[in-house]
Design a protein around this motif. Structure first.
Motif, PDB file in Angstrom:
ATOM      1  N   ARG A   1      -3.964   9.934  -1.977  1.00  0.00           N
ATOM      2  CA  ARG A   1      -4.989   8.922  -1.742  1.00  0.00           C
ATOM      3  C   ARG A   1      -4.353   7.539  -1.644  1.00  0.00           C
ATOM      4  O   ARG A   1      -3.338   7.269  -2.296  1.00  0.00           O
ATOM      5  CB  ARG A   1      -5.998   8.910  -2.907  1.00  0.00           C
ATOM      6  N   LYS A   2      -4.986   6.667  -0.876  1.00  0.00           N
ATOM      7  CA  LYS A   2      -4.513   5.293  -0.744  1.00  0.00           C
ATOM      8  C   LYS A   2      -4.461   4.616  -2.122  1.00  0.00           C
ATOM      9  O   LYS A   2      -5.391   4.732  -2.910  1.00  0.00           O
ATOM     10  CB  LYS A   2      -5.485   4.538   0.171  1.00  0.00           C
ATOM     11  N   ALA A   3      -3.351   3.907  -2.389  1.00  0.00           N
ATOM     12  CA  ALA A   3      -3.216   3.200  -3.665  1.00  0.00           C
ATOM     13  C   ALA A   3      -2.360   1.961  -3.439  1.00  0.00           C
ATOM     14  O   ALA A   3      -1.568   1.902  -2.493  1.00  0.00           O
ATOM     15  CB  ALA A   3      -2.564   4.106  -4.710  1.00  0.00           C
ATOM     16  N   PHE A   4      -2.532   0.977  -4.310  1.00  0.00           N
ATOM     17  CA  PHE A   4      -1.785  -0.279  -4.181  1.00  0.00           C
ATOM     18  C   PHE A   4      -0.892  -0.497  -5.402  1.00  0.00           C
ATOM     19  O   PHE A   4      -1.273  -0.148  -6.526  1.00  0.00           O
ATOM     20  CB  PHE A   4      -2.750  -1.461  -4.025  1.00  0.00           C
TER      21      PHE A   4
ATOM     22  N   GLN B   1       0.847  -1.191   0.000  1.00  0.00           N
ATOM     23  CA  GLN B   1       0.000   0.000   0.000  1.00  0.00           C
ATOM     24  C   GLN B   1       0.884   1.242   0.000  1.00  0.00           C
ATOM     25  O   GLN B   1       1.910   1.282   0.656  1.00  0.00           O
ATOM     26  CB  GLN B   1      -0.906  -0.005   1.225  1.00  0.00           C
ATOM     27  N   THR B   2       0.462   2.258  -0.757  1.00  0.00           N
ATOM     28  CA  THR B   2       1.186   3.522  -0.787  1.00  0.00           C
ATOM     29  C   THR B   2       0.156   4.629  -1.026  1.00  0.00           C
ATOM     30  O   THR B   2      -1.028   4.425  -0.737  1.00  0.00           O
ATOM     31  CB  THR B   2       2.290   3.486  -1.871  1.00  0.00           C
ATOM     32  N   VAL B   3       0.608   5.770  -1.523  1.00  0.00           N
ATOM     33  CA  VAL B   3      -0.340   6.859  -1.835  1.00  0.00           C
ATOM     34  C   VAL B   3      -0.121   7.310  -3.278  1.00  0.00           C
ATOM     35  O   VAL B   3       0.964   7.137  -3.834  1.00  0.00           O
ATOM     36  CB  VAL B   3      -0.150   8.083  -0.901  1.00  0.00           C
ATOM     37  N   ASP B   4      -1.158   7.895  -3.878  1.00  0.00           N
ATOM     38  CA  ASP B   4      -0.992   8.441  -5.221  1.00  0.00           C
ATOM     39  C   ASP B   4      -0.581   9.909  -5.122  1.00  0.00           C
ATOM     40  O   ASP B   4      -0.272  10.410  -4.039  1.00  0.00           O
ATOM     41  CB  ASP B   4      -2.248   8.214  -6.075  1.00  0.00           C
TER      42      ASP B   4
END
Lengths: 482, 445
Positions: free
Chosen positions: B300-303, B293-296
């Motif tokens: 925002r949460k992003a995978f 999991q990271t952020v864009d």
């Protein structure tokens, strides 16, 4: 979007289990039991349905988008194949049943499918015998390398090296290494094929095998394959055919006829089985006659009375490479696909795959740098070198394509092409889809000149924009925590 | 029949725009002498004909047998919702999520799967899945060799014999010293293990419940293994972890298993699912894909696929494994299954399996001359000693409509009279009683 774990409501249940119709047994001693309970979600069936349906809609897929991912062969996956894999006579069959006495007679249909598929794949590739056990292309490669080792051990050869061109898939050197070999890399010449002179110079008596993808990863068929194979054979080295690109040449040439000794096929590519978001795949391996005795067990055999059986007693076999007979549901789908298309259908599939790739190549070469300007096979490889002059990378072009409703091509592979864009349209795409794709690529090329920043800002239409991959690797977050 | 949309007119136009006149010209790089010596394939058929033919093939297989056969591959109920969701084409006709922005569905599902496997096993992290339980165990052994830089592996005779064969096949060209720990009363004894354990040992491989269904607590073994700087690898049966002590609680370093029991049909041996979980400190030595999991750009949460520098497409010959795919759709099945089952559901399901198997044990034990082995507690599978070669009862039991279990003589010397019997939640009391009655008749009539 929130995780399924975050939808949890204490006490909510999604499934009713059958009521226990036997007396409750005396409990397992406490020291064998887990403390507490696994924190799985507490959700209703509808919660689960909504959650995963929403997730599915965040994907591009063949059924929703053109998906020209080079080397991956994202062709249409016929629907009826799914129904076949679900037939209870196949889906409910326990894999150990044929290993019980009499059990073999109760799995005749499944064994016959395996046997017939092996025969068809042997004929398609010009090999003598095939095993369906490997569960992916890379698994087939590893199996192939173990067959190479068995061959040389049998002959008392001491060999240490596997020759691999630098255009190969990364799995080739990885498989060779894991099987216990060292690799020798051969560069690609200006025509896009393995440099023949360098190959000749590096070939010696310690080379166990040569691994080749044909057509190779820049989509070119090497007209010197026969010479390459016979030189290898003069050194008692085997030649391995990486079947990733077999879909280009069905009925046009068979690896077994031109000197290859071991072949793997990617059924999920050439024979249209779904890629499933990254698997399961299937990577059967075929061999020439004198190598058949080394194939993994159990083998499916046809008895003289016309029945089928599993045979485990092959003393020279490399042994067991999988729990059972391969990814059986994938094998079934591929078998159904081959029967449906038949000889002419398969040949036409290759022809139209090659036609489509060349049509895209012709349509785009004005706008993108084409490192090897010659007729290609099933895929073409461009470079974003021109766009890079304005600071636009292959990655940016890929993201801009997403906003135009196309899955991007494979990028940065093969490694020998700088800023590579590897496009494989497949035969199931129509001319109008290809025209729209060419138009979109043209627009992106133009935008790269006039407003490169706009290309670098894409994608804007997806649920998330570009994720921070560096952060993902540095601050590892690989699971939900209660 | 095929799925090609081109009309003859379109084909002509396309050839023209390439500057060619015929399809043959596309293949001019293939020398004339390379043409196939034969290409004897059947003529194509319609969808209906192929379906009908394969349906007939399917019907040649037995499906009505009441199943008491397990051996690591189990006949559990699969709720209908699992297949319906996995059958969404947005999942099954997509590929590896190389482009995260248009693959968040697959990426998040894999992240949830990794979470589910970690919770189930009590481990820190799991990968995105491997081919099957047997190859996952091999990958775990290779991982232990990389971590410890040692080359000796102890493996319990209680590990699934199919997995042990796989292990030996893959390592036959490598300098690995395998020591198989023999069994006594269906378990590897501590004495034997400690006798072979030394500072050259990379890892010990254990299975819980073991192949005979016997349950153990390996905490003491794992402690001794760690004192010598070696690692403990546990192969587990995921459903049993609804109640059994987790490998994480025992201190295991790497955990693998066959995920077929998590909502996958038996399907004659595949497609299955190998899972692999480990401790945080070893995550960079793990084989296979991993989603993080990271952020864009907007926070925002992003995978994304992460730690790719371990993998073959970047590292080539230096990769941690040659694996290039995962069993993504099977992993999706597993997380949907675990979600629908839920926290209490998994525990109740495990308990149901245990209760049914205990009932079967007590009922089978009443048969004259038959002894259920009780040297260890078991989960849902157990061994039965018969008064004759167990192979002799297989065919008559099949004729009576039962898949009676595995005769153990094939895999273990001196166990010709033993039968391995499995009872899942799908078996009713009535079926269990009938099984015992029929076994008695087969043995004594």
């Amino acid at each position: 979007m929130e995780l399924i774990f975050e939808r949890s409501v204490k006490g909510r249940k999604g499934l009713r289990l059958p009521k226990c119709d036997v007396p409750s047994a005396k409990d397992i001693p406490a020291r064998y039991k887990r403390k507490g309970i696994a924190d799985l979600p507490e959700v209703s069936e509808l919660d689960v349905v909504r959650h995963f349906t929403r997730l599915s809609r965040m994907n591009f897929s063949i059924d929703t988008h053109f998906y020209p991912l080079g080397s991956c062969t994202m062709k249409y996956n016929p629907k009826f194949m799914e129904d076949i894999a679900k037939l209870p006579g196949f889906s409910q069959l326990h894999p150990l049943l044929p290993q019980l006495l009499l059990g073999g007679m109760l799995t005749q249909g499944a064994l016959e499918v395996l046997y017939n598929l092996e025969r068809l794949l042997a004929e398609l590739t010009g090999m003598h015998e095939v095993t369906t056990e490997p569960m992916a292309g890379a698994h087939g490669e590893l199996t192939g390398m173990m067959l190479v080792a068995a061959y040389h051990r049998d002959r008392g050869n001491q060999k240490r090296y596997i020759i691999i061109p630098d255009s190969s898939h990364g799995t080739n050197p990885a498989s060779a290494t894991i099987a216990g070999y060292q690799t020798i890399s051969i560069p690609t010449d200006k025509n896009g094929v393995m440099d023949f002179n360098q190959y000749k110079n590096k070939l010696n008596s310690e080379v166990a095998a040569v691994m080749l993808t044909c057509p190779n990863t820049v989509g070119i068929f090497n007209s010197q394959i026969r010479q390459i194979c016979s030189l290898a054979h003069q050194n008692d080295a085997l030649v391995y055919y990486d079947g990733a690109n077999l879909n280009a040449i069905l009925g046009k040439v068979r690896p077994g006829d031109i000197g290859f000794d071991i072949v793997h096929l990617n059924l999920h590519k050439t024979f249209a089985t779904p890629h499933g978001g990254g698997g399961p795949g299937s990577g059967p391996v075929g061999v020439r006659k004198d190598l058949a005795r080394f194939l993994p067990v159990p083998k499916v055999v046809k008895r003289s009375d016309g029945t089928y059986a599993l045979e485990e007693n092959w003393p020279e076999s490399i042994g067991r490479i999988a729990s059972f007979y391969g990814n059986f549901d994938v094998l079934l789908k591929a078998y159904a696909y081959i029967l449906l298309l038949g000889k002419d259908g398969l040949i036409e599939a290759s022809e139209k795959a090659v036609l489509n790739a060349n049509y895209i190549m012709a349509g785009l070469k004005k706008y993108y740098h084409l490192p090897y300007d010659r007729i290609c096979m099933h895929e073409c490889v461009f470079s974003a070198a021109k766009q890079l002059e304005k600071g636009v990378h292959a990655l940016d072009i890929a993201k801009a394509l997403i906003d135009k409703g196309f899955h991007p091509p494979t990028i940065y592979f093969p490694l020998i092409v700088k800023e590579a864009l590897m496009i494989e349209p497949t035969e199931t795409e129509s001319k109008d889809t290809l025209d729209r794709f060419i138009e979109a690529m043209k627009e992106i090329a133009e935008l790269s000149q006039t407003n490169p920043q706009a290309v670098k800002d894409t994608p804007l239409t997806t649920p998330v924009s570009r994720p921070d991959e560096t952060k993902a690797g540095r601050e590892l977050n690989l699971r939900w925590n209660p | 029949m095929n799925y090609i949309p081109h009309t003859p007119q379109e084909t002509k136009e396309m050839l023209n725009s390439i500057g060619l006149n015929s399809i043959d010209q596309l293949f001019k790089d293939i020398p004339a002498g390379y043409r196939p010596k034969s290409f004897n394939l059947p003529e194509g058929r319609s969808e209906f004909e192929v379906y009908d033919y394969l349906k007939r093939m399917a019907n040649k297989n037995a499906i009505g047998l009441v199943n008491f056969l397990g051996c690591g591959f189990y006949d559990h109920n699969i709720p209908a919702v699992v297949s319906h969701l996995v059958g969404r084409a947005e999942f099954y006709t997509s590929y590896t999520p190389y482009q995260p922005e248009c693959s968040q569905g697959t990426l998040q599902a894999i992240y949830e799967y990794q979470s589910g496997i970690s919770l189930l096993t009590g481990m820190d992290v799991a990968n995105a899945s491997l081919y099957d339980g047997g190859t996952a165990l091999y990958e775990a052994a290779m991982m232990a060799l990389r971590i410890t830089n040692r080359n000796k592996i102890l493996i319990s005779g209680g590990v699934n014999p199919i997995y042990r064969k796989i292990m030996y096949t893959y390592t036959s060209n490598l300098a690995i010293d395998f020591v198989e720990i023999p069994l006594e009363h269906g378990q590897s004894t501590r004495e034997e293990i400690f006798r072979h354990l030394d500072d050259k040992t990379a890892a010990i491989i254990l299975q819980n419940p073991n192949f005979f269904g016997a349950i153990d607590d390996h905490s003491d073994i794992i402690e001794a293994v760690h004192r010598l700087g070696a690692l403990a690898i546990e192969s587990v049966y995921p459903i049993s972890l609804g109640i059994l002590k987790t490998p994480g609680e025992m201190g295991a370093d790497i955990v693998t298993g066959e995920g077929q029991s998590l909502g996958l049909p038996l399907s004659f041996g595949g497609s299955y699912l190998g899972f692999l979980a480990t401790r945080q400190e070893y995550v960079r030595k793990m084989p296979g894909r991993i989603v993080g999991q990271t952020v864009d750009r907007q926070g925002r949460k992003a995978f994304v696929l992460t730690l790719q520098a371990r993998e073959q497409h970047i590292r080539r010959e230096k990769a941690t494994s040659n694996i290039c795919s995962n069993e993504s759709l099977c992993a999706l099945r597993a997380i949907i299954y675990l979600s629908i089952l839920g926290k209490q559901g998994l525990k109740d399901l495990a308990r149901l399996n245990f209760d049914k198997a205990e009932f079967a044990k007590s009922r089978i034990d009443q048969i004259k001359g038959v002894e259920v082995k009780r040297s260890s507690p078991t989960f849902n599978e157990f061994t039965v000693c018969l008064p004759k070669d167990a192979r002799e009862i297989i065919a008559p039991m099949i004729e009576r409509g039962f898949s009676p279990g595995l005769s153990l003589g094939k895999y273990y010397k001196d166990m010709e009279n033993y039968l391995l019997v499995c009872v899942t939640e799908k078996r009713t009391k009535e079926e269990i009683v009938r099984y015992a009655e029929n076994l008695e008749v087969v043995l004594w009539s």
